[in-house]
Write a protein that holds these residues in place. Structure first.
Motif, PDB file in Angstrom:
ATOM      1  N   UNK A 263       0.777  -1.182   0.098  1.00 54.72           N
ATOM      2  CA  UNK A 263       0.026   0.069  -0.027  1.00 54.72           C
ATOM      3  C   UNK A 263       0.782   1.458   0.094  1.00 54.72           C
ATOM      4  N   UNK A 264       2.110   1.298   0.762  1.00 54.23           N
ATOM      5  CA  UNK A 264       2.908   2.600   0.951  1.00 54.23           C
ATOM      6  C   UNK A 264       3.304   2.742  -0.765  1.00 54.23           C
ATOM      7  N   UNK A 265       3.812   1.613  -1.111  1.00 54.09           N
ATOM      8  CA  UNK A 265       4.466   1.707  -2.401  1.00 54.09           C
ATOM      9  C   UNK A 265       3.452   2.338  -3.464  1.00 54.09           C
ATOM     10  N   UNK A 266       2.243   1.597  -3.340  1.00 49.67           N
ATOM     11  CA  UNK A 266       1.104   2.367  -4.558  1.00 49.67           C
ATOM     12  C   UNK A 266       0.672   3.594  -4.059  1.00 49.67           C
ATOM     13  N   UNK A 267       0.962   3.877  -2.786  1.00 47.13           N
ATOM     14  CA  UNK A 267       0.229   5.200  -2.354  1.00 47.13           C
ATOM     15  C   UNK A 267       1.156   6.328  -2.813  1.00 47.13           C
ATOM     16  N   UNK A 268       2.388   6.185  -2.765  1.00 48.70           N
ATOM     17  CA  UNK A 268       3.529   7.212  -2.911  1.00 48.70           C
ATOM     18  C   UNK A 268       3.096   8.134  -4.119  1.00 48.70           C
ATOM     19  N   UNK A 269       2.768   7.542  -5.432  1.00 48.46           N
ATOM     20  CA  UNK A 269       2.494   8.590  -6.425  1.00 48.46           C
ATOM     21  C   UNK A 269       1.265   9.237  -6.149  1.00 48.46           C
ATOM     22  N   UNK A 270       0.228   8.576  -5.255  1.00 46.82           N
ATOM     23  CA  UNK A 270      -0.863   9.419  -5.388  1.00 46.82           C
ATOM     24  C   UNK A 270      -1.006  10.460  -4.216  1.00 46.82           C
ATOM     25  N   UNK A 271      -0.319  10.102  -2.969  1.00 47.04           N
ATOM     26  CA  UNK A 271      -0.084  11.128  -1.918  1.00 47.04           C
ATOM     27  C   UNK A 271       1.132  10.688  -0.980  1.00 47.04           C
ATOM     28  N   UNK A 272       2.147  11.374  -1.241  1.00 48.25           N
ATOM     29  CA  UNK A 272       3.459  11.234  -0.574  1.00 48.25           C
ATOM     30  C   UNK A 272       3.282  11.312   0.976  1.00 48.25           C
ATOM     31  N   UNK A 273       2.196  12.215   1.395  1.00 50.93           N
ATOM     32  CA  UNK A 273       1.973  12.549   2.685  1.00 50.93           C
ATOM     33  C   UNK A 273       1.344  11.334   3.382  1.00 50.93           C
ATOM     34  N   UNK A 274       0.426  10.750   2.753  1.00 47.60           N
ATOM     35  CA  UNK A 274      -0.372   9.627   3.238  1.00 47.60           C
ATOM     36  C   UNK A 274       0.772   8.416   3.313  1.00 47.60           C
TER      37      UNK A 274
END
Length: 82
Positions: free
Chosen positions: A48-59
């Motif tokens: 999830x962290x890998x997939x989320x980085x491009x969407x929201x680095x803060x998340x």
């Protein structure tokens, strides 16, 4: 977008694994099965962290304490299983 869909799907997977771990570990008192679940949860968090980085680095950054906590819980679960 596709990136958001993947991130949200992985987030939902995390929630399901989190919800499954508690009754297996505490209710059924099956630390071996719970260890499998929490190991999958740890992998799902990293994915999830890998997939989320491009969407929201803060998340992604805000999930680091959660990853650390689940890592600690995994170590405890392993020690109890042994």
């Amino acid at each position: 977008s596709r990136e958001r869909t993947v991130a949200l799907t992985l987030f939902a997977l995390q929630l399901l694994l989190t919800a499954a771990w508690t009754p297996v570990f505490f209710g059924l008192r099956m630390p071996g099965a719970a260890l499998v679940i929490i190991a999958a949860l740890l992998a799902a968090i990293v994915a999830w962290m890998i997939a989320t980085r491009p969407v929201s680095r803060l998340a992604m950054l805000l999930s680091i304490p959660y990853l650390a906590w689940v890592g600690f819980a995994t170590a405890l679960n392993f020690a109890i299983w042994q």
